[in-house]
Design a protein around this motif. Sequence first.
Motif, PDB file in Angstrom:
ATOM      1  N   VAL A  24       0.833  -1.198   0.000  1.00  0.00           N
ATOM      2  CA  VAL A  24       0.000   0.000   0.000  1.00  0.00           C
ATOM      3  C   VAL A  24       0.872   1.254   0.000  1.00  0.00           C
ATOM      4  O   VAL A  24       0.624   2.193  -0.768  1.00  0.00           O
ATOM      5  CB  VAL A  24      -0.952  -0.008   1.214  1.00  0.00           C
ATOM      6  CG1 VAL A  24      -1.669   1.317   1.358  1.00  0.00           C
ATOM      7  CG2 VAL A  24      -1.950  -1.150   1.093  1.00  0.00           C
ATOM      8  N   THR A  25       1.918   1.262   0.811  1.00  0.00           N
ATOM      9  CA  THR A  25       2.788   2.448   0.852  1.00  0.00           C
ATOM     10  C   THR A  25       3.552   2.621  -0.453  1.00  0.00           C
ATOM     11  O   THR A  25       3.734   3.748  -0.910  1.00  0.00           O
ATOM     12  CB  THR A  25       3.776   2.361   2.028  1.00  0.00           C
ATOM     13  OG1 THR A  25       4.527   1.157   1.934  1.00  0.00           O
ATOM     14  CG2 THR A  25       3.064   2.442   3.350  1.00  0.00           C
ATOM     15  N   ILE A  27       2.524   1.724  -3.459  1.00  0.00           N
ATOM     16  CA  ILE A  27       1.562   2.181  -4.472  1.00  0.00           C
ATOM     17  C   ILE A  27       1.191   3.641  -4.241  1.00  0.00           C
ATOM     18  O   ILE A  27       1.054   4.414  -5.188  1.00  0.00           O
ATOM     19  CB  ILE A  27       0.320   1.268  -4.477  1.00  0.00           C
ATOM     20  CG1 ILE A  27       0.688  -0.121  -4.990  1.00  0.00           C
ATOM     21  CG2 ILE A  27      -0.798   1.860  -5.325  1.00  0.00           C
ATOM     22  CD1 ILE A  27      -0.398  -1.156  -4.838  1.00  0.00           C
ATOM     23  N   GLU A  28       1.039   4.035  -2.981  1.00  0.00           N
ATOM     24  CA  GLU A  28       0.666   5.417  -2.686  1.00  0.00           C
ATOM     25  C   GLU A  28       1.779   6.403  -3.034  1.00  0.00           C
ATOM     26  O   GLU A  28       1.513   7.575  -3.299  1.00  0.00           O
ATOM     27  CB  GLU A  28       0.282   5.555  -1.212  1.00  0.00           C
ATOM     28  CG  GLU A  28      -1.054   4.934  -0.893  1.00  0.00           C
ATOM     29  CD  GLU A  28      -1.385   4.982   0.586  1.00  0.00           C
ATOM     30  OE1 GLU A  28      -0.491   5.289   1.411  1.00  0.00           O
ATOM     31  OE2 GLU A  28      -2.541   4.683   0.928  1.00  0.00           O
ATOM     32  N   ASP A  29       3.020   5.961  -3.039  1.00  0.00           N
ATOM     33  CA  ASP A  29       4.149   6.839  -3.335  1.00  0.00           C
ATOM     34  C   ASP A  29       4.445   6.964  -4.825  1.00  0.00           C
ATOM     35  O   ASP A  29       5.389   7.658  -5.208  1.00  0.00           O
ATOM     36  CB  ASP A  29       5.418   6.347  -2.616  1.00  0.00           C
ATOM     37  CG  ASP A  29       5.287   6.462  -1.112  1.00  0.00           C
ATOM     38  OD1 ASP A  29       4.463   7.281  -0.654  1.00  0.00           O
ATOM     39  OD2 ASP A  29       6.007   5.740  -0.393  1.00  0.00           O
ATOM     40  N   SER A  35       2.158   5.585 -12.517  1.00  0.00           N
ATOM     41  CA  SER A  35       0.942   4.852 -12.173  1.00  0.00           C
ATOM     42  C   SER A  35       0.220   4.291 -13.396  1.00  0.00           C
ATOM     43  O   SER A  35      -0.656   3.443 -13.253  1.00  0.00           O
ATOM     44  CB  SER A  35      -0.014   5.745 -11.388  1.00  0.00           C
ATOM     45  OG  SER A  35      -0.532   6.767 -12.218  1.00  0.00           O
TER      46      SER A  35
END
Length: 167
Positions: A24-25, A27-29, A35
């Motif tokens: 999750v971290t 992908i969020e960065d 993306s």
Amino acid sequence: MISTIMTASGLSALTDTTLPAEMVTIIEDVGFLESIPLWAITLLGSLFIWVLSLIMILTVYSRFFKLYFAAAIAPIPMASFAGQPSSSIGVAFLKSYATICLEGCIIVLACVIFSAFASTPPAIADDTLAAATIVWNYVGEVIFNMLVLVGCIKMSDRLIRELMGLG
């Protein structure tokens, strides 16, 4: 039999399956341009998972409709036990009905095994990999597990028929 399998598997208390926190971290960065491959991977993976889910649901529903139909017509072949010459019809029906019920047990066991695999997400081996690679590995493992599940569900009828000696 199915309720015994479900109770023994421990699936009575279901929990949500979530992505690992590291994923999750990562992908969020990710920035906007980075993306785009993630969107493509997610779109292709979700499409493939959707198709496998549709095949699985249709197969399971057809097996349970087969069970309902066999239960609905059960009085007719069971009446054949009344006479000696026709009792073989009743025996054949009972074998096929037991086969249909055992197919349901195999389907439940396959779903239990899949949920055990799905509840333990894959560990991220290397945090330095690109986000697209990490997501591709995760989606690939989910798709592989679903292929195994769909294969088990589709082959349950053949497996049980061979075990019961029905050809």
